[in-house]
Design an enzyme around this catalytic site. Structure first.
Site, PDB file in Angstrom:
ATOM      1  N   TYR A 154     -23.310 -15.796  52.594  1.00 21.48           N
ATOM      2  CA  TYR A 154     -23.947 -15.884  53.928  1.00 21.48           C
ATOM      3  C   TYR A 154     -25.437 -15.560  53.822  1.00 21.48           C
ATOM      4  O   TYR A 154     -26.273 -16.240  54.427  1.00 21.48           O
ATOM      5  CB  TYR A 154     -23.243 -14.906  54.863  1.00 21.48           C
ATOM      6  CG  TYR A 154     -23.696 -14.976  56.313  1.00 21.48           C
ATOM      7  CD1 TYR A 154     -23.351 -16.062  57.114  1.00 21.48           C
ATOM      8  CD2 TYR A 154     -24.439 -13.941  56.890  1.00 21.48           C
ATOM      9  CE1 TYR A 154     -23.739 -16.122  58.446  1.00 21.48           C
ATOM     10  CE2 TYR A 154     -24.829 -13.991  58.221  1.00 21.48           C
ATOM     11  CZ  TYR A 154     -24.476 -15.078  58.996  1.00 21.48           C
ATOM     12  OH  TYR A 154     -24.867 -15.137  60.307  1.00 21.48           O
ATOM     13  N   ALA A 156     -27.400 -15.961  51.261  1.00 26.53           N
ATOM     14  CA  ALA A 156     -28.117 -17.084  50.634  1.00 26.53           C
ATOM     15  C   ALA A 156     -28.431 -18.148  51.678  1.00 26.53           C
ATOM     16  O   ALA A 156     -29.528 -18.714  51.721  1.00 26.53           O
ATOM     17  CB  ALA A 156     -27.275 -17.683  49.512  1.00 26.53           C
TER      18      ALA A 156
HETATM   19  N1  LIG Z   1     -22.947 -12.938  66.094  1.00 32.30           N
HETATM   20  C1  LIG Z   1     -23.661 -12.337  65.155  1.00 32.30           C
HETATM   21  O1  LIG Z   1     -23.449 -11.164  64.865  1.00 32.30           O
HETATM   22  C2  LIG Z   1     -24.771 -13.090  64.449  1.00 32.30           C
HETATM   23  C3  LIG Z   1     -25.724 -12.342  63.728  1.00 32.30           C
HETATM   24  C4  LIG Z   1     -26.742 -13.005  63.046  1.00 32.30           C
HETATM   25  C5  LIG Z   1     -26.809 -14.394  63.091  1.00 32.30           C
HETATM   26  N2  LIG Z   1     -25.878 -15.101  63.801  1.00 32.30           N
HETATM   27  C6  LIG Z   1     -25.982 -16.565  63.771  1.00 32.30           C
HETATM   28  O2  LIG Z   1     -26.069 -17.052  65.109  1.00 32.30           O
HETATM   29  C7  LIG Z   1     -25.473 -18.338  65.189  1.00 32.30           C
HETATM   30  C8  LIG Z   1     -24.447 -18.366  66.305  1.00 32.30           C
HETATM   31  O3  LIG Z   1     -23.449 -17.402  66.015  1.00 32.30           O
HETATM   32  P1  LIG Z   1     -22.366 -16.890  67.090  1.00 32.30           P
HETATM   33  O4  LIG Z   1     -22.206 -15.449  66.875  1.00 32.30           O
HETATM   34  O5  LIG Z   1     -22.693 -17.405  68.441  1.00 32.30           O
HETATM   35  O6  LIG Z   1     -21.056 -17.616  66.486  1.00 32.30           O
HETATM   36  P2  LIG Z   1     -19.851 -18.359  67.210  1.00 32.30           P
HETATM   37  O7  LIG Z   1     -18.802 -18.487  66.153  1.00 32.30           O
HETATM   38  O8  LIG Z   1     -19.509 -17.727  68.504  1.00 32.30           O
HETATM   39  O9  LIG Z   1     -20.474 -19.807  67.525  1.00 32.30           O
HETATM   40  C9  LIG Z   1     -20.745 -20.738  66.524  1.00 32.30           C
HETATM   41  C10 LIG Z   1     -20.524 -22.127  67.089  1.00 32.30           C
HETATM   42  O10 LIG Z   1     -20.843 -23.082  66.058  1.00 32.30           O
HETATM   43  C11 LIG Z   1     -19.875 -24.109  66.111  1.00 32.30           C
HETATM   44  N3  LIG Z   1     -19.786 -24.790  64.811  1.00 32.30           N
HETATM   45  C12 LIG Z   1     -19.189 -24.337  63.671  1.00 32.30           C
HETATM   46  N4  LIG Z   1     -19.271 -25.271  62.722  1.00 32.30           N
HETATM   47  C13 LIG Z   1     -19.940 -26.333  63.256  1.00 32.30           C
HETATM   48  C14 LIG Z   1     -20.322 -27.604  62.761  1.00 32.30           C
HETATM   49  N5  LIG Z   1     -20.021 -27.999  61.503  1.00 32.30           N
HETATM   50  N6  LIG Z   1     -21.001 -28.444  63.577  1.00 32.30           N
HETATM   51  C15 LIG Z   1     -21.286 -28.061  64.848  1.00 32.30           C
HETATM   52  N7  LIG Z   1     -20.930 -26.885  65.383  1.00 32.30           N
HETATM   53  C16 LIG Z   1     -20.259 -26.029  64.577  1.00 32.30           C
HETATM   54  C17 LIG Z   1     -18.579 -23.408  66.498  1.00 32.30           C
HETATM   55  O11 LIG Z   1     -17.614 -24.326  67.009  1.00 32.30           O
HETATM   56  C18 LIG Z   1     -19.079 -22.398  67.511  1.00 32.30           C
HETATM   57  O12 LIG Z   1     -19.050 -22.919  68.832  1.00 32.30           O
HETATM   58  C19 LIG Z   1     -24.889 -18.625  63.798  1.00 32.30           C
HETATM   59  O13 LIG Z   1     -25.793 -19.414  63.053  1.00 32.30           O
HETATM   60  C20 LIG Z   1     -24.773 -17.247  63.193  1.00 32.30           C
HETATM   61  O14 LIG Z   1     -24.783 -17.270  61.783  1.00 32.30           O
HETATM   62  C21 LIG Z   1     -24.864 -14.481  64.479  1.00 32.30           C
END
Ligand SMILES: NC(=O)c1ccc[n+]([C@@H]2O[C@H](COP(=O)([O-])OP(=O)(O)OC[C@H]3O[C@@H](n4cnc5c(N)ncnc54)[C@H](O)[C@@H]3O)[C@@H](O)[C@H]2O)c1
Length: 250
Positions: A154, A156
């Site tokens: 993750y 990376a």
């Molecule tokens: N929640 C955290 O703690 C956190 C922290 C740092 C970074 N992030 C980043 O923020 C972003 C959103 O995270 P989140 O917490 O809302 O996650 P989440 O899992 O609630 O939402 C992610 C969404 O991406 C969609 N998705 C997955 N694969 C996909 C694909 N191939 N094509 C299109 N859509 C796809 C899923 O269906 C989902 O609706 C991500 O990039 C995550 O890495 C989250």
């Protein structure tokens, strides 16, 4: 209205941070192209935007597929005539010791978290360049800045997003298209629940690892993304915005 007359594409907007951002952007006057690989949740986000009298369409979208990106761009232009904002938000999370990560897991996560961001920038930024204006926000993480056990894969991917953001910002600065990255700590979505399950730490224990005493809420990320999407950040490009309750300062 901080996004009046703007058109925004938000990937992975069916749940979590993407959904909250879509609803906030809409309440600030933007028309939203909601994309997600999950059609049910994506359509639900559109319904909630329309319920608050906003404008939105849903486009089914796997961010790893180049043709799917071309389709999203066409749909956005057909529905709303232009693209002002791209939030490359879709992503997945795997916490695992390095020796347990299979090559398939590596390739899958990299395809969504890195290739998806690359394809989004590749297909949307030329449209913005023609308009001589645009704002791209890429979802990285504090995992793209600091190290942690189980985070080789993750980290990376999010490190790549961090540097790709700066490279793209330099490539498109002359065309007045801005690109910035956001770096959240744990935010209370399915990802934080997953982290709690995998690490065996309760929500309270995870809260306690943050100097501000708690994990973040998706709305708190959405508000930073709103600033970067709006003209309020007009002199900001290639920058990284940490939203982590002080975690990376410790
Ligand atoms: N929640 C955290 O703690 C956190 C922290 C740092 C970074 N992030 C980043 O923020 C972003 C959103 O995270 P989140 O917490 O809302 O996650 P989440 O899992 O609630 O939402 C992610 C969404 O991406 C969609 N998705 C997955 N694969 C996909 C694909 N191939 N094509 C299109 N859509 C796809 C899923 O269906 C989902 O609706 C991500 O990039 C995550 O890495 C989250």
């Amino acid at each position: 209205m901080r996004l009046e007359n703007k058109v925004a594409i938000i990937t992975g907007a069916g749940t979590g941070i993407g959904k909250k951002t879509a609803l906030l952007f809409s309440s600030e006057g933007a028309s939203i192209v909601v994309t997600d690989v999950n059609q049910e949740s994506g359509n639900q986000t559109v319904k909630e935007i329309q319920d608050q009298c906003g404008q939105a369409i849903f486009v089914p979208h796997d961010v790893t597929k180049e043709e799917a990106w071309m389709h999203v761009v066409e749909e956005a232009k057909e529905a709303f005539g232009k693209i002002d904002v791209l939030f490359n938000n879709a992503g997945i999370y795997i916490i695992k010791p390095m020796i347990e990560i299979s090559l398939d897991e590596w390739n899958k996560l990299m395809a969504i978290n890195v290739t998806g961001v690359f394809l989004g920038m590749k297909h949307v930024m030329p449209v913005m360049a023609e308009q001589k204006k645009g704002s791209v926000i890429n979802a990285s993480s504090i995992a793209g800045i600091i190290g942690a056990p189980g985070h080789v894969l993750y980290g990376a991917s999010k490190g790549a997003v961090r540097t790709m953001t700066k490279d793209a910002a330099m490539e498109y600065a002359g065309q007045r298209v801005r690109v910035n990255s956001i770096h959240p700590g744990y935010i209370k979505t399915g990802m934080a629940t997953y982290a709690s399950e995998v690490t065996g730490k309760s929500e309270e224990q995870l809260d306690a690892t943050y100097p501000l005493g708690r994990m973040g809420d998706p709305e708190e990320v959405a508000k930073t993304v709103l600033f970067l999407a709006s003209d309020e950040s007009s002199f900001t490009t290639g920058a990284e915005f940490v939203i982590d309750g002080g975690a990376t300062v410790q």
